[in-house]
Motif scaffolding. Structure first.
Motif, mmCIF file in Angstrom:
data_model
loop_
_atom_site.group_PDB
_atom_site.id
_atom_site.type_symbol
_atom_site.label_atom_id
_atom_site.label_comp_id
_atom_site.label_asym_id
_atom_site.label_seq_id
_atom_site.Cartn_x
_atom_site.Cartn_y
_atom_site.Cartn_z
ATOM 1 N N UNK A 1 -7.243 5.009 0.925
ATOM 2 C CA UNK A 1 -5.813 4.848 1.203
ATOM 3 C C UNK A 1 -5.396 5.425 2.556
ATOM 4 N N UNK A 2 -5.696 6.697 2.849
ATOM 5 C CA UNK A 2 -5.266 7.214 4.158
ATOM 6 C C UNK A 2 -5.964 6.508 5.325
ATOM 7 N N UNK A 3 -7.194 6.079 5.142
ATOM 8 C CA UNK A 3 -7.889 5.366 6.210
ATOM 9 C C UNK A 3 -7.191 4.043 6.514
ATOM 10 N N UNK A 4 -6.772 3.351 5.470
ATOM 11 C CA UNK A 4 -6.086 2.077 5.678
ATOM 12 C C UNK A 4 -4.697 2.306 6.263
ATOM 13 N N UNK A 5 -3.992 3.320 5.794
ATOM 14 C CA UNK A 5 -2.675 3.627 6.347
ATOM 15 C C UNK A 5 -2.789 3.877 7.850
ATOM 16 N N UNK B 1 0.800 11.484 2.835
ATOM 17 C CA UNK B 1 1.254 10.926 1.553
ATOM 18 C C UNK B 1 0.113 10.174 0.890
ATOM 19 N N UNK B 2 -0.571 9.334 1.663
ATOM 20 C CA UNK B 2 -1.668 8.534 1.115
ATOM 21 C C UNK B 2 -2.814 9.410 0.622
ATOM 22 N N UNK B 3 -2.990 10.575 1.218
ATOM 23 C CA UNK B 3 -4.088 11.476 0.836
ATOM 24 C C UNK B 3 -3.861 12.148 -0.514
ATOM 25 N N UNK B 4 -2.615 12.282 -0.911
ATOM 26 C CA UNK B 4 -2.300 13.028 -2.131
ATOM 27 C C UNK B 4 -2.982 12.435 -3.355
ATOM 28 N N UNK B 5 -3.124 11.126 -3.391
ATOM 29 C CA UNK B 5 -3.750 10.486 -4.548
ATOM 30 C C UNK B 5 -5.229 10.767 -4.694
ATOM 31 N N UNK B 6 -5.882 11.230 -3.642
ATOM 32 C CA UNK B 6 -7.294 11.576 -3.723
ATOM 33 C C UNK B 6 -8.257 10.456 -3.407
ATOM 34 N N UNK C 1 1.537 12.948 -8.641
ATOM 35 C CA UNK C 1 0.443 13.916 -8.575
ATOM 36 C C UNK C 1 0.640 15.098 -7.634
ATOM 37 N N UNK C 2 1.629 15.067 -6.785
ATOM 38 C CA UNK C 2 1.740 16.094 -5.745
ATOM 39 C C UNK C 2 1.920 17.491 -6.333
ATOM 40 N N UNK C 3 1.163 18.407 -5.783
ATOM 41 C CA UNK C 3 1.317 19.820 -6.129
ATOM 42 C C UNK C 3 2.401 20.424 -5.235
ATOM 43 N N UNK C 4 2.825 21.627 -5.579
ATOM 44 C CA UNK C 4 3.807 22.310 -4.739
ATOM 45 C C UNK C 4 3.263 22.500 -3.324
ATOM 46 N N UNK C 5 1.984 22.800 -3.209
ATOM 47 C CA UNK C 5 1.372 22.990 -1.892
ATOM 48 C C UNK C 5 1.387 21.685 -1.095
ATOM 49 N N UNK C 6 1.150 20.572 -1.758
ATOM 50 C CA UNK C 6 1.166 19.281 -1.061
ATOM 51 C C UNK C 6 2.580 18.907 -0.624
ATOM 52 N N UNK C 7 3.561 19.202 -1.457
ATOM 53 C CA UNK C 7 4.954 18.963 -1.070
ATOM 54 C C UNK C 7 5.313 19.849 0.123
ATOM 55 N N UNK C 8 4.883 21.094 0.100
ATOM 56 C CA UNK C 8 5.140 21.996 1.230
ATOM 57 C C UNK C 8 4.488 21.444 2.502
ATOM 58 N N UNK C 9 3.304 20.874 2.375
ATOM 59 C CA UNK C 9 2.623 20.280 3.530
ATOM 60 C C UNK C 9 3.407 19.079 4.057
ATOM 61 N N UNK C 10 3.967 18.271 3.159
ATOM 62 C CA UNK C 10 4.792 17.138 3.593
ATOM 63 C C UNK C 10 6.041 17.621 4.323
ATOM 64 N N UNK C 11 6.666 18.670 3.798
ATOM 65 C CA UNK C 11 7.868 19.214 4.458
ATOM 66 C C UNK C 11 7.505 19.760 5.848
ATOM 67 N N UNK D 1 0.821 -1.210 0.000
ATOM 68 C CA UNK D 1 0.000 0.000 0.000
ATOM 69 C C UNK D 1 0.858 1.266 0.000
ATOM 70 N N UNK D 2 1.828 1.334 0.902
ATOM 71 C CA UNK D 2 2.556 2.594 1.052
ATOM 72 C C UNK D 2 3.557 2.843 -0.062
ATOM 73 N N UNK D 3 4.108 1.803 -0.647
ATOM 74 C CA UNK D 3 4.958 2.032 -1.829
ATOM 75 C C UNK D 3 4.093 2.559 -2.972
ATOM 76 N N UNK D 4 2.888 2.038 -3.068
ATOM 77 C CA UNK D 4 1.964 2.523 -4.095
ATOM 78 C C UNK D 4 1.530 3.954 -3.861
#
Length: 165
Positions: free
Chosen positions: A91-95, A82-87, A45-55, A34-37
């Motif tokens: 995924x995030x619930x399972x993670x 990370x799991x949420x980025x895909x939409x 798919x990550x936007x700059x805003x999503x990358x900033x959120x990860x940082x 799951x998490x590698x996927x």
């Protein structure tokens, strides 16, 4: 919701983990898959805003390095992000559920001296791969991160299975 669905399954999953031989290995395999996927999808798919959120999530986890409960909470939040980025809300619930199911094993890992910094370094490499838009590097970074964790899980499980001296 996806969170409610996973919560309904949680009781059965915990029973399975505690009663079936090899269940922890199955859980680790599922988490790796799951998490590698999700890391691969995030890099695509990550936007700059999503990358900033990860940082920001890594920085918040770093700030919590001296508070084990908060560090673990922020670790889970990072993986969920990370799991949420895909939409896909499943995924995030399972993670998150996997974190909860493995919780009995997880807490001793982050208490190991140096584990916090190692985790943060691995998270940084993962974010860098996602920011670079490199799905292969993101999946490899996640695989390396989880493989290291899985080896520690194995050691903890073996130690628990040993009779007292």
């Amino acid at each position: 919701t996806a969170d409610r669905l996973v919560a309904q399954v949680a009781g059965g999953a915990m029973h399975l983990l505690r009663s079936q031989p090899g269940s922890l290995e199955h859980l680790k395999d599922a988490r790796l898959f799951l998490e590698c996927g999700t890391a691969r999808i995030a890099a695509e798919r990550a936007t700059e805003a999503q990358v900033a959120q990860l940082r920001l999530a890594v920085a918040q986890q770093r700030a919590a390095a001296d508070n084990i409960d908060l560090f673990i909470e922020r670790d889970m939040a990072f993986h969920r992000e990370i799991a949420s980025i895909g939409g896909n809300p499943i995924f995030p619930a399972i993670v998150e559920a996997v974190f909860q199911w493995a919780g009995d094993y997880y807490r001793p890992l982050v208490r190991a001296p140096g584990a916090e910094q190692l985790t943060l370094d691995e998270h940084g490499r993962l974010v860098d791969a996602i920011a670079a838009g490199d799905p292969d590097a993101a999946a490899a970074a996640m695989r390396a991160h989880l493989a290291r964790s899985n080896e520690l899980y194995r050691r903890i499980e073996e130690a628990r299975d040993q009779p007292p001296a």
